[in-house]
Design a protein around this motif. Structure first.
Motif, mmCIF file in Angstrom:
data_model
loop_
_atom_site.group_PDB
_atom_site.id
_atom_site.type_symbol
_atom_site.label_atom_id
_atom_site.label_comp_id
_atom_site.label_asym_id
_atom_site.label_seq_id
_atom_site.Cartn_x
_atom_site.Cartn_y
_atom_site.Cartn_z
ATOM 1 N N VAL A 19 0.820 -1.221 0.000
ATOM 2 C CA VAL A 19 0.000 0.000 0.000
ATOM 3 C C VAL A 19 0.849 1.264 0.000
ATOM 4 O O VAL A 19 0.317 2.370 -0.179
ATOM 5 C CB VAL A 19 -0.974 0.017 1.203
ATOM 6 C CG1 VAL A 19 -1.979 -1.107 1.093
ATOM 7 C CG2 VAL A 19 -0.240 -0.035 2.533
ATOM 8 N N SER A 20 2.161 1.108 0.198
ATOM 9 C CA SER A 20 3.073 2.264 0.132
ATOM 10 C C SER A 20 3.845 2.294 -1.181
ATOM 11 O O SER A 20 4.634 3.212 -1.417
ATOM 12 C CB SER A 20 4.070 2.208 1.301
ATOM 13 O OG SER A 20 3.388 2.206 2.538
ATOM 14 N N ASP A 21 3.598 1.308 -2.024
ATOM 15 C CA ASP A 21 4.294 1.211 -3.312
ATOM 16 C C ASP A 21 3.659 2.189 -4.308
ATOM 17 O O ASP A 21 2.455 2.112 -4.570
ATOM 18 C CB ASP A 21 4.169 -0.226 -3.836
ATOM 19 C CG ASP A 21 4.977 -0.450 -5.104
ATOM 20 O OD1 ASP A 21 5.203 0.517 -5.855
ATOM 21 O OD2 ASP A 21 5.377 -1.600 -5.341
ATOM 22 N N PRO A 22 4.442 3.127 -4.868
ATOM 23 C CA PRO A 22 3.895 4.112 -5.811
ATOM 24 C C PRO A 22 3.154 3.475 -6.985
ATOM 25 O O PRO A 22 2.156 4.019 -7.467
ATOM 26 C CB PRO A 22 5.138 4.871 -6.297
ATOM 27 C CG PRO A 22 6.130 4.710 -5.188
ATOM 28 C CD PRO A 22 5.886 3.355 -4.621
ATOM 29 N N GLU A 23 3.628 2.315 -7.431
ATOM 30 C CA GLU A 23 2.982 1.642 -8.559
ATOM 31 C C GLU A 23 1.580 1.166 -8.167
ATOM 32 O O GLU A 23 0.636 1.273 -8.957
ATOM 33 C CB GLU A 23 3.828 0.441 -9.004
ATOM 34 C CG GLU A 23 3.338 -0.188 -10.304
ATOM 35 C CD GLU A 23 4.269 -1.276 -10.804
ATOM 36 O OE1 GLU A 23 3.771 -2.214 -11.462
ATOM 37 O OE2 GLU A 23 5.483 -1.206 -10.525
ATOM 38 N N LYS A 30 -6.777 -1.320 -7.251
ATOM 39 C CA LYS A 30 -5.922 -2.300 -6.578
ATOM 40 C C LYS A 30 -5.523 -1.783 -5.186
ATOM 41 O O LYS A 30 -5.495 -2.539 -4.206
ATOM 42 C CB LYS A 30 -4.680 -2.593 -7.421
ATOM 43 C CG LYS A 30 -3.781 -3.675 -6.831
ATOM 44 C CD LYS A 30 -2.636 -4.022 -7.763
ATOM 45 C CE LYS A 30 -3.118 -4.846 -8.937
ATOM 46 N NZ LYS A 30 -1.992 -5.370 -9.756
ATOM 47 N N TRP A 31 -5.206 -0.476 -5.108
ATOM 48 C CA TRP A 31 -4.809 0.114 -3.827
ATOM 49 C C TRP A 31 -5.955 -0.007 -2.809
ATOM 50 O O TRP A 31 -5.736 -0.369 -1.657
ATOM 51 C CB TRP A 31 -4.424 1.577 -4.022
ATOM 52 C CG TRP A 31 -3.953 2.241 -2.756
ATOM 53 C CD1 TRP A 31 -2.720 2.140 -2.189
ATOM 54 C CD2 TRP A 31 -4.719 3.093 -1.898
ATOM 55 N NE1 TRP A 31 -2.658 2.872 -1.028
ATOM 56 C CE2 TRP A 31 -3.874 3.475 -0.820
ATOM 57 C CE3 TRP A 31 -6.021 3.578 -1.938
ATOM 58 C CZ2 TRP A 31 -4.307 4.309 0.196
ATOM 59 C CZ3 TRP A 31 -6.457 4.407 -0.920
ATOM 60 C CH2 TRP A 31 -5.604 4.766 0.125
ATOM 61 N N TYR A 34 -6.223 -3.603 -1.604
ATOM 62 C CA TYR A 34 -5.166 -3.931 -0.641
ATOM 63 C C TYR A 34 -5.405 -3.249 0.699
ATOM 64 O O TYR A 34 -5.181 -3.841 1.759
ATOM 65 C CB TYR A 34 -3.798 -3.524 -1.191
ATOM 66 C CG TYR A 34 -3.262 -4.437 -2.278
ATOM 67 C CD1 TYR A 34 -3.976 -5.547 -2.708
ATOM 68 C CD2 TYR A 34 -2.035 -4.199 -2.870
ATOM 69 C CE1 TYR A 34 -3.483 -6.378 -3.700
ATOM 70 C CE2 TYR A 34 -1.521 -5.030 -3.857
ATOM 71 C CZ TYR A 34 -2.263 -6.119 -4.273
ATOM 72 O OH TYR A 34 -1.777 -6.941 -5.252
ATOM 73 N N MET A 35 -5.863 -1.991 0.657
ATOM 74 C CA MET A 35 -6.125 -1.259 1.899
ATOM 75 C C MET A 35 -7.260 -1.903 2.693
ATOM 76 O O MET A 35 -7.205 -1.988 3.921
ATOM 77 C CB MET A 35 -6.477 0.201 1.587
ATOM 78 C CG MET A 35 -5.268 1.090 1.319
ATOM 79 S SD MET A 35 -4.139 1.204 2.748
ATOM 80 C CE MET A 35 -5.174 1.986 3.962
ATOM 81 N N LYS A 36 -8.279 -2.379 1.977
ATOM 82 C CA LYS A 36 -9.412 -3.038 2.634
ATOM 83 C C LYS A 36 -8.932 -4.310 3.350
ATOM 84 O O LYS A 36 -9.281 -4.556 4.509
ATOM 85 C CB LYS A 36 -10.489 -3.384 1.605
ATOM 86 C CG LYS A 36 -11.736 -4.042 2.182
ATOM 87 C CD LYS A 36 -12.786 -4.217 1.090
ATOM 88 C CE LYS A 36 -14.074 -4.835 1.654
ATOM 89 N NZ LYS A 36 -13.909 -6.228 2.054
ATOM 90 N N GLU A 37 -8.116 -5.102 2.653
ATOM 91 C CA GLU A 37 -7.600 -6.335 3.237
ATOM 92 C C GLU A 37 -6.669 -6.033 4.416
ATOM 93 O O GLU A 37 -6.689 -6.714 5.442
ATOM 94 C CB GLU A 37 -6.862 -7.148 2.167
ATOM 95 C CG GLU A 37 -6.617 -8.580 2.567
ATOM 96 C CD GLU A 37 -6.127 -9.437 1.408
ATOM 97 O OE1 GLU A 37 -5.922 -10.635 1.623
ATOM 98 O OE2 GLU A 37 -5.927 -8.889 0.297
ATOM 99 N N HIS A 38 -5.848 -4.980 4.252
ATOM 100 C CA HIS A 38 -4.925 -4.560 5.314
ATOM 101 C C HIS A 38 -5.710 -4.145 6.562
ATOM 102 O O HIS A 38 -5.377 -4.518 7.691
ATOM 103 C CB HIS A 38 -4.066 -3.396 4.797
ATOM 104 C CG HIS A 38 -3.007 -2.942 5.750
ATOM 105 N ND1 HIS A 38 -3.246 -1.995 6.723
ATOM 106 C CD2 HIS A 38 -1.701 -3.308 5.883
ATOM 107 C CE1 HIS A 38 -2.134 -1.794 7.411
ATOM 108 N NE2 HIS A 38 -1.183 -2.572 6.932
#
Length: 355
Positions: A19-23, A30-31, A34-38
């Motif tokens: 979630v800190s990856d610029p890509e 996708k972000w 990932y944030m929801k799962e995190h």
């Protein structure tokens, strides 16, 4: 359990990097995924790390007790061991609860259908009382409610009313309200002062999204008709009421509360989607073991779940054996004690099923 927790901690660390990856950040969908799962993993990992911290403290205290000769330090070590063991037991129980399979619908908004059952007008009046109770409870949690369809009896009651509740975790709590609610009281129209028993049925449906239900409009018959009954100035003057019928299942939803035919159609279709989704969930539940079906969250809607006794100001939830002598507070939206007990009871049953 701890192998599973270690896997989740590794996954959590990978997600934290992602979630800190610029890509990843540049890909909004996708972000968010990932944030929801995190976010969902965070409470589990925080509790697991607390467990490991307590376990480390316990081991250090045991070493101190074994190696130390000073009585005062030995007593401190014994106290530390006792406190750590008690805390570890509680944290372990919390971890078991956090690892229970999540109901995929828990975070959804809900559609609640309340219908008067046995008791005629008295049942309709109590249906209105339950509608008010759920509205007040939703207000206390800052959830938004909206009537989608209603049929009044002319005495201030509802033969039936359907409304939505929008808010985080609405289904996770309100799903325990599905079933038959029984009321015992003296009706206003009763001259002899006799207590009558009436029933109201409540169905709590998770609001279906387009991805949940593939609704082919070729399977839907739409009927337009003139509104009837109590309502605004459009009632009985315009053909704005809408009834939608799903021909493969025979499910029907209707709405006439809005002046706009389009808005009535949108609401009717939303109700229909929720009913179709609920029908699919019922099919899945019928394939589960009898033990799973007996859990509160998947209970039979024909089951009598609660009694509201006015003369004794008593509310009894029959599923969990809880009786409260604060009827007024409950009907004014104070439902948390009942719902918390239902949730705890449900979790205990699920834990037993895993043992």
């Amino acid at each position: 359990m701890f192998d599973r927790l270690q896997e989740l901690e590794t996954k959590y660390a990978n997600l934290s990097e992602a979630v800190s990856d610029p890509e990843i950040i540049s890909d909004t969908n996708k972000w968010r995924e990932y944030m929801k799962e995190h976010s969902e993993l965070s409470p589990i990992i925080e509790t697991y790390r607390e467990y490991k911290r307590l376990q480390t403290g316990l081991e250090e205290a045991k070493i101190l007790l074994a190696e130390e000769s000073d009585n005062e330090l030995r007593q401190l070590a014994k106290d530390e061991i006792k406190d750590s063991q008690e805390s570890l037991e509680q944290v372990t129980e919390n971890l078991k609860l956090l690892l229970l399979p999540k109901d995929p619908n828990d975070e959804k908004n809900v559609i609640i259908e309340i219908r008067g059952g046995a008791g005629g007008d008295e049942a309709a009046l109590f249906a209105n009382s339950l509608f008010r109770m759920y509205n007040l409870y939703s207000d206390s949690r800052r959830w938004k409610t909206e009537i989608m369809s209603s049929n009044e009896n002319g005495l201030g009651g509802f033969k039936e009313v359907t409304f939505s509740v929008q808010g985080k975790g609405a289904f996770s709590r309100l799903k325990y309200e599905s079933g038959v609610h029984r009321v015992q009281r003296i009706p206003v129209t009763e001259s002899g002062g006799r207590i009558h028993t009436s029933t109201v049925t409540v169905a709590v449906l998770p609001e279906a999204e387009d991805v949940d239900v593939n609704l082919d409009m070729n399977d839907v018959r739409v009927d337009i008709y003139r509104s009837s009954g109590n309502g605004g100035q459009s009632v009985n003057t315009t053909d704005s009421a809408v009834r939608v019928t799903h021909t493969p299942t025979g499910l029907v939803a209707a709405c006439q509360d809005e002046k706009s035919q389009l808005k009535n159609k949108e609401k009717a279709l939303k109700i229909l989607r929720a009913r179709l989704y609920d029908l699919e969930l019922e099919k899945q539940n019928s394939q589960l073991s009898a033990e799973r079906r007996s859990q509160i969250g998947t209970g039979d809607r024909s089951e009598r779940i609660r009694t509201y006794n006015y003369p004794q100001s008593r509310v009894t939830d029959h599923r969990v054996g809880l009786t409260l002598h604060k009827l007024d507070a409950v009907l004014n939206g104070d439902l948390d004690e009942i719902l918390d007990t239902c949730i705890t009871h449900d979790q205990a049953k699920k834990l037993q099923g895993q043992e």
